[in-house]
Scaffold this active site. Structure first.
Site, PDB file in Angstrom:
ATOM      1  N   ILE A 119      65.761  42.065 -20.303  1.00 56.04           N
ATOM      2  CA  ILE A 119      66.488  41.141 -21.175  1.00 56.04           C
ATOM      3  C   ILE A 119      67.578  41.888 -21.930  1.00 56.04           C
ATOM      4  CG2 ILE A 119      64.776  41.439 -23.024  1.00 56.04           C
ATOM      5  CD1 ILE A 119      65.270  38.475 -23.792  1.00 56.04           C
ATOM      6  N   CYS A 120      68.678  41.180 -22.194  1.00 60.99           N
ATOM      7  CA  CYS A 120      69.764  41.694 -23.028  1.00 60.99           C
ATOM      8  C   CYS A 120      70.317  43.008 -22.475  1.00 60.99           C
ATOM      9  CB  CYS A 120      69.273  41.828 -24.464  1.00 60.99           C
ATOM     10  SG  CYS A 120      70.539  42.287 -25.672  1.00 60.99           S
ATOM     11  N   GLY A 121      70.372  44.051 -23.289  1.00 63.29           N
ATOM     12  CA  GLY A 121      70.966  45.311 -22.881  1.00 63.29           C
ATOM     13  C   GLY A 121      70.311  45.943 -21.675  1.00 63.29           C
TER      14      GLY A 121
END
Length: 207
Positions: free
Chosen positions: A103-105
């Site tokens: 998720i995300c980065g």
């Protein structure tokens, strides 16, 4: 080792909110799953929210056969090619057909390593990954979460949906329980809470 252990990669700056929904649902003796933390080393790390976490083990000790899934949460370091050990481990998990959820980065880390070049995925934004000069734009999907076989990718704002996809992939709960839980947290309607509790009780009684 029990293959129903889900391993969570922990690192400095970990985005606490991105794993807040999934961990309590997974670390549940009633469903047979548990969560263990894994770090680059066994040294403590501190999350973005200031929590200190002491990893249960280090990445070098972890093999795909020991795990049900590897979860990679966001952190600003991914965009600077941080945590290559975690990306290498994710590559080994996928090669061994063991799920990875990012998720995300963490999706940026996968993109930089070429792991998103040829499979459907999502991230914080198309432009977010384009800035990294990755080669998987043709497979980018404008969705909060994308599951492609054994890889789950999500945007930073989709922590609840990220949890839903993880729980669904692992078949941690029956569809009836999972849909009621998800309905409660997406709508706040208490009817879903009663449906969740009823389904869980009935299924527990039938075991």
């Amino acid at each position: 080792m029990d293959s129903r252990i889900v391993h969570l990669f922990v690192c400095d700056g970990l985005s606490d909110w991105e794993i807040g929904y999934v961990l309590p649902m997974l670390n549940n003796p009633a469903i047979g799953y548990s969560v263990r933390t894994v770090g680059v080393s066994r040294e403590p790390v501190r999350t973005a929210g200031g929590l200190a976490i002491l990893p249960d083990l280090q990445l070098a000790e972890l093999e795909p056969v020991q795990s049900a899934m590897l979860i990679l949460p966001g952190s600003g370091a991914w965009e600077q090619s941080g945590y290559p050990e975690a990306i290498d481990k994710a590559r080994k998990f996928l090669a061994a057909d063991v799920p990875v959820a990012a998720i995300c980065g963490a999706t940026a880390g996968l993109a930089l390593a070429g792991l998103l070049d040829d499979r459907p995925h999502t991230s914080n934004a198309r432009e977010y990954l384009q800035a990294l000069d990755y080669r998987g734009e043709a497979f980018y999907q404008e969705q909060p979460v994308v599951t492609d076989d054994n890889l789950i990718t999500a945007t930073a704002t989709a922590s609840l949906a990220f949890a839903y996809h993880i729980l669904q992939k692992l078949q941690a709960y029956s569809p009836r329980v999972l849909e009621a839980w998800y309905g409660l947290f997406t709508t706040g309607d208490k009817a879903y809470f009663y449906a969740w509790q009823q389904a869980a009780a009935e299924e527990s009684a039938s075991v």
